[in-house]
Scaffold this motif. Structure first.
Motif, PDB file in Angstrom:
ATOM      1  N   ARG A  53       0.829  -1.215   0.000  1.00  0.00           N
ATOM      2  CA  ARG A  53       0.000   0.000   0.000  1.00  0.00           C
ATOM      3  C   ARG A  53       0.859   1.258   0.000  1.00  0.00           C
ATOM      4  NH1 ARG A  53      -3.317  -2.723   3.688  1.00  0.00           N
ATOM      5  NH2 ARG A  53      -2.244  -1.689   5.422  1.00  0.00           N
ATOM      6  N   GLN A  54       2.024   1.177   0.615  1.00  0.00           N
ATOM      7  CA  GLN A  54       2.904   2.341   0.701  1.00  0.00           C
ATOM      8  C   GLN A  54       3.900   2.415  -0.451  1.00  0.00           C
ATOM      9  OE1 GLN A  54       4.545   3.062   4.742  1.00  0.00           O
ATOM     10  NE2 GLN A  54       3.323   1.311   5.369  1.00  0.00           N
ATOM     11  N   SER A  55       3.833   1.488  -1.396  1.00  0.00           N
ATOM     12  CA  SER A  55       4.787   1.448  -2.502  1.00  0.00           C
ATOM     13  C   SER A  55       4.140   2.038  -3.742  1.00  0.00           C
ATOM     14  CB  SER A  55       5.248   0.004  -2.768  1.00  0.00           C
ATOM     15  OG  SER A  55       5.830  -0.552  -1.600  1.00  0.00           O
ATOM     16  N   ASP A  56       4.695   3.144  -4.231  1.00  0.00           N
ATOM     17  CA  ASP A  56       4.176   3.796  -5.425  1.00  0.00           C
ATOM     18  C   ASP A  56       4.913   3.371  -6.686  1.00  0.00           C
ATOM     19  OD1 ASP A  56       2.534   5.264  -3.685  1.00  0.00           O
ATOM     20  OD2 ASP A  56       4.104   6.763  -3.383  1.00  0.00           O
ATOM     21  N   ASP A  57       6.110   2.837  -6.536  1.00  0.00           N
ATOM     22  CA  ASP A  57       6.960   2.503  -7.673  1.00  0.00           C
ATOM     23  C   ASP A  57       6.978   0.991  -7.874  1.00  0.00           C
ATOM     24  OD1 ASP A  57       9.283   3.437  -9.566  1.00  0.00           O
ATOM     25  OD2 ASP A  57      10.102   1.749  -8.439  1.00  0.00           O
ATOM     26  N   PRO A  58       6.970   0.495  -9.134  1.00  0.00           N
ATOM     27  CA  PRO A  58       6.991  -0.966  -9.364  1.00  0.00           C
ATOM     28  C   PRO A  58       8.201  -1.653  -8.753  1.00  0.00           C
ATOM     29  CG  PRO A  58       6.370   0.187 -11.376  1.00  0.00           C
ATOM     30  CD  PRO A  58       6.792   1.239 -10.403  1.00  0.00           C
ATOM     31  N   TRP A  59       9.365  -1.011  -8.768  1.00  0.00           N
ATOM     32  CA  TRP A  59      10.542  -1.634  -8.161  1.00  0.00           C
ATOM     33  C   TRP A  59      10.410  -1.682  -6.640  1.00  0.00           C
ATOM     34  CZ3 TRP A  59      13.987  -4.530 -10.523  1.00  0.00           C
ATOM     35  CH2 TRP A  59      14.181  -4.369 -11.893  1.00  0.00           C
ATOM     36  N   GLU A  60       9.777  -0.687  -6.042  1.00  0.00           N
ATOM     37  CA  GLU A  60       9.528  -0.724  -4.606  1.00  0.00           C
ATOM     38  C   GLU A  60       8.576  -1.861  -4.249  1.00  0.00           C
ATOM     39  OE1 GLU A  60       8.098   3.097  -3.478  1.00  0.00           O
ATOM     40  OE2 GLU A  60      10.110   3.931  -3.160  1.00  0.00           O
ATOM     41  N   ARG A  61       7.594  -2.100  -5.093  1.00  0.00           N
ATOM     42  CA  ARG A  61       6.649  -3.193  -4.839  1.00  0.00           C
ATOM     43  C   ARG A  61       7.367  -4.544  -4.927  1.00  0.00           C
ATOM     44  NH1 ARG A  61       1.365  -1.572  -5.022  1.00  0.00           N
ATOM     45  NH2 ARG A  61       0.650  -3.662  -5.557  1.00  0.00           N
ATOM     46  N   ALA A  62       8.261  -4.675  -5.896  1.00  0.00           N
ATOM     47  CA  ALA A  62       9.042  -5.914  -5.977  1.00  0.00           C
ATOM     48  C   ALA A  62       9.912  -6.086  -4.745  1.00  0.00           C
ATOM     49  CB  ALA A  62       9.897  -5.897  -7.241  1.00  0.00           C
ATOM     50  N   ALA A  63      10.503  -5.002  -4.257  1.00  0.00           N
ATOM     51  CA  ALA A  63      11.340  -5.079  -3.059  1.00  0.00           C
ATOM     52  C   ALA A  63      10.509  -5.427  -1.823  1.00  0.00           C
ATOM     53  CB  ALA A  63      12.069  -3.756  -2.846  1.00  0.00           C
TER      54      ALA A  63
END
Length: 337
Positions: free
Chosen positions: A175-185
């Protein structure tokens, strides 16, 4: 107005519209744990200025929370976390039954910490416990004998508290991840390094994901007992859970690669082109007249410079040397000296 000045003004404006999370907590009158739990539950929204940077809170969000009904007393009550004893009292059951319900996965923890004896203390949302106890469908779980399937699971040592917490924690991170790479992390943060290396083959992508992984819960030496306990809680261990996370990480990576490639080091600068031999353009003017005059000091002979032997002067010819005496005559001359 220069471009640098415009950029600085934009940055100053952005800094004025957002504040750090610690300052937002102070302005809202919340304790650190209350604020972090509210962010995790999505009750307070945060934004990120840069990929992988610390998230901040907008002024509009602070005003929205302040204007919420019942703020601060009733609002804080809805994010209150309780332990086993207080949770059992809220549900009007024994602590033993409460523990069995949590181990069987009927109630999901929201937080945990290690006490001074390195025992894991799970915390639950008081609002969820009250709702669970008030639901008529759960009446049979609060009184009488537990169903046989649940008893069999508990006798086999099943404990779903850590797994359920990881699922809840993953949802909060996404929910707090706006970037696709952040979501993968965010997904990768719940897998061990071996699983990550098997999925992310590219070392630059793996390093980028590792850099975006949220900060770990445990602070200390990697091999300390407390850190090992926390790593066991925060790392998936169940085969079904690992398969689910691996599948989600694969999908997230595909989406991130389509959005933009992971950063890579630029090519190393190679040697430049060698000097090009070209005839110099003839000079003109007074300098040309000086260059045209014969030099009083002739340039050294290149062969002499290479071999180290002095060159013959231009006005002299090399003198012819007499052959050295040989044999007995040479020996007699040495004796006469």
């Amino acid at each position: 107005m220069t471009g640098h000045t415009i950029t600085q003004e934009v940055a100053d404006t952005a800094a004025q519209t957002t504040v750090t999370q610690s300052r937002a907590a102070r302005e809202l009158g919340l304790k650190r744990g209350e604020f972090e739990l509210a962010v995790m539950l999505g009750r307070i929204r945060t934004v990120s200025d840069t990929v992988g940077g610390r998230r901040r809170v907008t002024r509009e969000e602070i005003e929205r929370v302040r204007a919420a009904e019942g703020f601060p007393e009733a609002w804080v009550e809805r994010i209150r976390a309780v332990g086993t004893t207080e949770g059992a009292a809220l549900m009007d059951i024994s602590t033993a039954r409460f523990t069995r319900l949590t181990r069987a996965g009927f109630v999901t923890p929201v937080k945990f910490y290690l006490n001074r004896y390195r025992a894991v203390v799970w915390l639950y949302l008081a609002e969820e416990l009250t709702q669970f106890a008030e639901a008529k469908v759960n009446a049979g779980l609060l009184t009488g004998r537990a169903p046989s399937t649940i008893r069999a699971q508990l006798e086999a040592g099943v404990d779903l508290r850590a797994r359920n917490w990881r699922g809840r924690h993953a949802g909060a991170l996404l929910r707090q991840s706006d970037d696709p790479w952040e979501r993968a992390a965010a997904v990768a943060s719940l897998l061990d390094p071996v699983q990550i290396a098997e999925i992310i083959k590219d070392p630059y992508e793996r390093a980028y994901v590792r850099r975006l992984v949220p900060e770990p819960f445990g602070q200390g030496a990697p091999e300390s007992p407390a850190v090992r306990i926390i790593q066991k809680i925060t790392t998936a261990g169940d085969p079904d859970e690992i398969r689910w996370l691996r599948a989600n990480l694969t999908i997230s990576l595909s989406q991130a690669r389509g959005h933009r490639p992971a950063p890579r080091p630029g090519p190393k600068p190679g040697p430049g082109p060698g000097p090009v031999d070209s005839a110099p353009e003839p000079a003109s003017g007074p300098q040309a007249e000086l260059d045209a005059r014969p030099s009083p000091h002739p340039a050294p002979d290149r062969e002499a410079t290479r071999t180290g032997r002095p060159a013959a002067l231009p006005e002299e010819e090399p003198r012819e040397q007499a052959p050295e005496p040989r044999g007995l005559l040479k020996w007699l001359r040495r004796r006469g000296t």
